[in-house]
Design an enzyme around this catalytic site. Structure first.
Site, PDB file in Angstrom:
ATOM      1  N   TYR A  47     -15.361   3.241  10.521  1.00 49.35           N
ATOM      2  CA  TYR A  47     -13.892   3.146  10.420  1.00 49.35           C
ATOM      3  C   TYR A  47     -13.243   3.524  11.750  1.00 49.35           C
ATOM      4  O   TYR A  47     -12.378   2.817  12.264  1.00 49.35           O
ATOM      5  CB  TYR A  47     -13.395   4.058   9.297  1.00 49.35           C
ATOM      6  CG  TYR A  47     -11.905   3.989   9.085  1.00 49.35           C
ATOM      7  CD1 TYR A  47     -11.323   2.876   8.478  1.00 49.35           C
ATOM      8  CD2 TYR A  47     -11.076   5.024   9.504  1.00 49.35           C
ATOM      9  CE1 TYR A  47      -9.951   2.806   8.303  1.00 49.35           C
ATOM     10  CE2 TYR A  47      -9.703   4.962   9.323  1.00 49.35           C
ATOM     11  CZ  TYR A  47      -9.151   3.854   8.719  1.00 49.35           C
ATOM     12  OH  TYR A  47      -7.787   3.786   8.548  1.00 49.35           O
TER      13      TYR A  47
ATOM     14  N   LYS B  50     -11.137   1.035  14.164  1.00 49.39           N
ATOM     15  CA  LYS B  50      -9.754   1.324  14.559  1.00 49.39           C
ATOM     16  C   LYS B  50      -9.642   1.466  16.083  1.00 49.39           C
ATOM     17  O   LYS B  50      -8.654   1.050  16.680  1.00 49.39           O
ATOM     18  CB  LYS B  50      -9.247   2.586  13.862  1.00 49.39           C
ATOM     19  CG  LYS B  50      -8.896   2.351  12.390  1.00 49.39           C
ATOM     20  CD  LYS B  50      -7.637   1.500  12.273  1.00 49.39           C
ATOM     21  CE  LYS B  50      -7.249   1.223  10.843  1.00 49.39           C
ATOM     22  NZ  LYS B  50      -6.076   0.331  10.735  1.00 49.39           N
TER      23      LYS B  50
ATOM     24  N   GLY C 243       0.824  -1.213   0.000  1.00 55.32           N
ATOM     25  CA  GLY C 243       0.000   0.000   0.000  1.00 55.32           C
ATOM     26  C   GLY C 243       0.852   1.253   0.000  1.00 55.32           C
ATOM     27  O   GLY C 243       2.082   1.191  -0.107  1.00 55.32           O
TER      28      GLY C 243
ATOM     29  N   ILE D 190       1.473   3.838   2.443  1.00 57.77           N
ATOM     30  CA  ILE D 190       2.434   4.005   3.551  1.00 57.77           C
ATOM     31  C   ILE D 190       3.291   2.741   3.674  1.00 57.77           C
ATOM     32  O   ILE D 190       4.509   2.814   3.858  1.00 57.77           O
ATOM     33  CB  ILE D 190       1.714   4.309   4.888  1.00 57.77           C
ATOM     34  CG1 ILE D 190       0.887   5.592   4.772  1.00 57.77           C
ATOM     35  CG2 ILE D 190       2.736   4.430   6.023  1.00 57.77           C
ATOM     36  CD1 ILE D 190       0.045   5.908   6.007  1.00 57.77           C
TER      37      ILE D 190
END
Ligand code: UDP
Length: 321
Positions: free
Chosen positions: A149, A153, A10, A12
């Site tokens: 989301y 998280k 991905g 990062i």
């Protein structure tokens, strides 16, 4: 060290892989290529210190031997990007919660230190600025899919801290709007990538709402450096760190800056949130990290100015054509 990076293809993740290989480590990437791409890590294919496994963190049979062989795990795999989360909240929740539980349970089984990548999104609508790691989290109703989301998280963080209480070396980082080369206009870090792509094409630059909402854009090399410091600093274990630059920029300012730096004649247009994300949408209006803990415990500061970071990012978009 033998390092496992989930989500290593991905945006990062691939920059993290570059740096870990530079430091001399052996790196295995597990990525399902849903938002990551082979292009991001193509320059390492063929290296005897690098291995790509295409698979999902939801598949324990694939994950288990990779965890068993690892000396350190960087867990970055997740479904990311506000648009994706809003379009497909179920996949987001399952990937982010079940996937992270798989990683943590196996890390615990084989006693492998693990870094969990979380997000500044967890602060939600808090107005208690700047956001301190132990400050309040304010999320909107569960009927607004965007917040799934942040909930997922936050649950990942609770899980990680629960394993930390059992003694597992765990550290959590909350990223603040990383951007840079390899940003995907469809994925994480979308606004910078979208504005650059729009400006270079001469298309309208799409500022949502009044553009007075702010973010703290953090160049990916800084994000990666903070991540590695968090994983490698023994006294960081069991803690949460904001990884971001504390320069607040409004989205309208960003649009103007990108237009100027690309020499574009694109017009800047304002689009209501409902046209971008559908009717049931809520926004984080301002988002600023308190950077003190990262500075004091990790010795980390995000040094790249927005202008320098944008310059490098625009150059990458131009080279790619
Ligand atoms: N945004 C925008 N135009 C776009 C994409 C995003 O104005 O084409 C805004 C969005 O509403 C938000 C900010 O840019 O206020 C950052 O959005 P992004 O999806 O990059 O990340 P977020 O910080 O919201 O997770």
């Amino acid at each position: 060290m033998q390092i496992l990076v989930t989500g290593g293809a991905g945006f990062i993740g691939s920059h993290l892989v570059d740096r870990l290989l530079d430091e001399g480590h052996r790196v295995t990437v597990l990525d399902d290529l849903s938002t990551g791409t082979v292009d991001n890590i193509a320059h390492h294919l063929g290296s005897d210190r690098f291995r790509l496994v295409v698979g999902s963190i939801l598949d324990r049979a694939t994950l288990e031997p990779l965890v068993q062989q690892a000396d350190q795990i960087y867990h970055l795999a997740a479904l990311v990007g506000v648009k994706r989360v809003v379009d497909d909240p179920l996949t987001g929740i399952l990937t982010n919660v079940q996937g992270t539980e798989n990683v943590l349970a196996l890390a615990y089984k084989y006693w492998v230190p693990v870094l969990i990548a979380s997000s500044s999104e967890v602060y939600g609508k808090s107005v208690d600025l700047p956001f301190r790691e132990d400050g309040e989290i304010v999320l909107g109703p569960t009927t607004v899919p965007r917040w799934s989301y942040a909930h997922s998280k936050a649950l990942d963080e609770h899980l990680a801290l629960a394993y930390a209480r059992k003694g597992l070396p765990v550290v959590i980082v909350r990223y603040f709007n990383a951007y840079g080369p390899r940003t995907d206009p469809r994925g994480y870090g979308s606004v910078v990538a979208r504005f650059i792509a729009q400006a270079l094409r001469g298309d309208p630059i799409t500022v949502y709402d009044d553009g007075q909402q702010t973010r703290c854009f953090t160049y990916v090399a800084d994000t990666v450096w903070g991540t590695i410091l968090a994983a490698q600093t023994p006294k960081a274990q069991g803690q949460v760190f904001n990884i971001g630059r504390d320069q607040e920029t409004s989205i309208l300012e960003l649009a103007r800056l990108v237009r100027r730096m690309t020499g574009s004649t694109s017009e800047i247009v304002h689009i209501p949130y409902r046209d971008a994300y559908g009717p049931n949408f809520e926004e984080s209006r301002r988002r600023v990290p308190d950077t003190r803990r990262a500075r004091e415990v990790l010795g980390f500061q995000a040094g790249t100015s927005l202008e320098d970071g944008l310059k490098a990012t625009i150059a990458w978009f131009q080279e790619r054509g």
